[in-house]
Design a protein around this motif. Structure first.
Motif, PDB file in Angstrom:
ATOM      1  N   ALA A  17       0.827  -1.205   0.000  1.00 41.69           N
ATOM      2  CA  ALA A  17       0.000   0.000   0.000  1.00 41.69           C
ATOM      3  C   ALA A  17       0.865   1.260   0.000  1.00 41.69           C
ATOM      4  CB  ALA A  17      -0.937  -0.009   1.209  1.00 41.69           C
ATOM      5  N   GLN A  18       1.899   1.287   0.820  1.00 35.81           N
ATOM      6  CA  GLN A  18       2.772   2.466   0.869  1.00 35.81           C
ATOM      7  C   GLN A  18       3.519   2.643  -0.449  1.00 35.81           C
ATOM      8  OE1 GLN A  18       5.241   3.238   4.237  1.00 35.81           O
ATOM      9  NE2 GLN A  18       3.679   2.590   5.695  1.00 35.81           N
ATOM     10  N   ALA A  19       3.974   1.542  -1.034  1.00 37.50           N
ATOM     11  CA  ALA A  19       4.671   1.624  -2.318  1.00 37.50           C
ATOM     12  C   ALA A  19       3.723   2.177  -3.382  1.00 37.50           C
ATOM     13  CB  ALA A  19       5.195   0.250  -2.729  1.00 37.50           C
ATOM     14  N   ALA A  20       2.477   1.696  -3.394  1.00 38.03           N
ATOM     15  CA  ALA A  20       1.498   2.171  -4.381  1.00 38.03           C
ATOM     16  C   ALA A  20       1.203   3.654  -4.188  1.00 38.03           C
ATOM     17  CB  ALA A  20       0.212   1.344  -4.283  1.00 38.03           C
ATOM     18  N   ARG A  21       1.041   4.077  -2.935  1.00 38.47           N
ATOM     19  CA  ARG A  21       0.768   5.500  -2.673  1.00 38.47           C
ATOM     20  C   ARG A  21       1.914   6.390  -3.160  1.00 38.47           C
ATOM     21  NH1 ARG A  21      -1.619   3.404   2.127  1.00 38.47           N
ATOM     22  NH2 ARG A  21       0.287   3.708   3.313  1.00 38.47           N
ATOM     23  N   ALA A  22       3.136   5.858  -3.105  1.00 36.28           N
ATOM     24  CA  ALA A  22       4.307   6.625  -3.544  1.00 36.28           C
ATOM     25  C   ALA A  22       4.571   6.447  -5.036  1.00 36.28           C
ATOM     26  CB  ALA A  22       5.542   6.196  -2.743  1.00 36.28           C
ATOM     27  N   GLY A  23       3.744   5.617  -5.708  1.00 43.17           N
ATOM     28  CA  GLY A  23       3.946   5.384  -7.134  1.00 43.17           C
ATOM     29  C   GLY A  23       5.204   4.596  -7.428  1.00 43.17           C
ATOM     30  N   ARG A  24       5.552   3.686  -6.524  1.00 43.41           N
ATOM     31  CA  ARG A  24       6.778   2.905  -6.667  1.00 43.41           C
ATOM     32  C   ARG A  24       6.439   1.428  -6.632  1.00 43.41           C
ATOM     33  NH1 ARG A  24      10.797   4.167  -2.650  1.00 43.41           N
ATOM     34  NH2 ARG A  24      12.295   3.950  -4.311  1.00 43.41           N
ATOM     35  N   PHE A  29      10.485  -0.237  -2.932  1.00 43.41           N
ATOM     36  CA  PHE A  29      10.168   0.078  -1.547  1.00 43.41           C
ATOM     37  C   PHE A  29      11.018  -0.761  -0.588  1.00 43.41           C
ATOM     38  CE2 PHE A  29       7.438   1.772   1.677  1.00 43.41           C
ATOM     39  CZ  PHE A  29       7.380   0.789   2.658  1.00 43.41           C
ATOM     40  N   ILE A  30      11.100  -2.068  -0.855  1.00 42.34           N
ATOM     41  CA  ILE A  30      11.871  -2.956   0.020  1.00 42.34           C
ATOM     42  C   ILE A  30      13.357  -2.639  -0.067  1.00 42.34           C
ATOM     43  CG2 ILE A  30      12.571  -5.371   0.376  1.00 42.34           C
ATOM     44  CD1 ILE A  30       9.668  -6.143  -0.335  1.00 42.34           C
TER      45      ILE A  30
END
Length: 81
Positions: A17-24, A29-30
């Protein structure tokens, strides 16, 4: 390089979810999280929580096979659910 990691289900959902919100991508992200954990700027990464220690003379729980890493990981995964 490719590797396999095990994450708790809720942790993986939050990371996605955080990766998607950041467009990544989840991979990006990891990678950033690992970079932050192994940074060499002198700032120590947070210490892991202490491991619980159990005392008693009952021995191993039934079904615990100390000779099998896979079986131990499965038991630990089941415990986290």
């Amino acid at each position: 390089m490719r590797t396999t990691i095990r994450l708790e289900d809720h942790l993986l959902r939050e990371a996605k979810a955080q990766a998607a919100r950041a467009g990544r991508s989840l991979n990006e992200f990891i990678e950033d999280a690992v970079r932050a954990a192994v940074r060499t700027d002198g700032t120590p990464a947070p210490a892991p929580p202490p491991l619980p220690v159990f005392r008693g003379g009952r021995g191993l729980r039934p079904g615990v096979d100390l000779d099998s890493n896979a079986a131990l990981l499965d038991l630990m995964d089941d415990h986290l659910r």
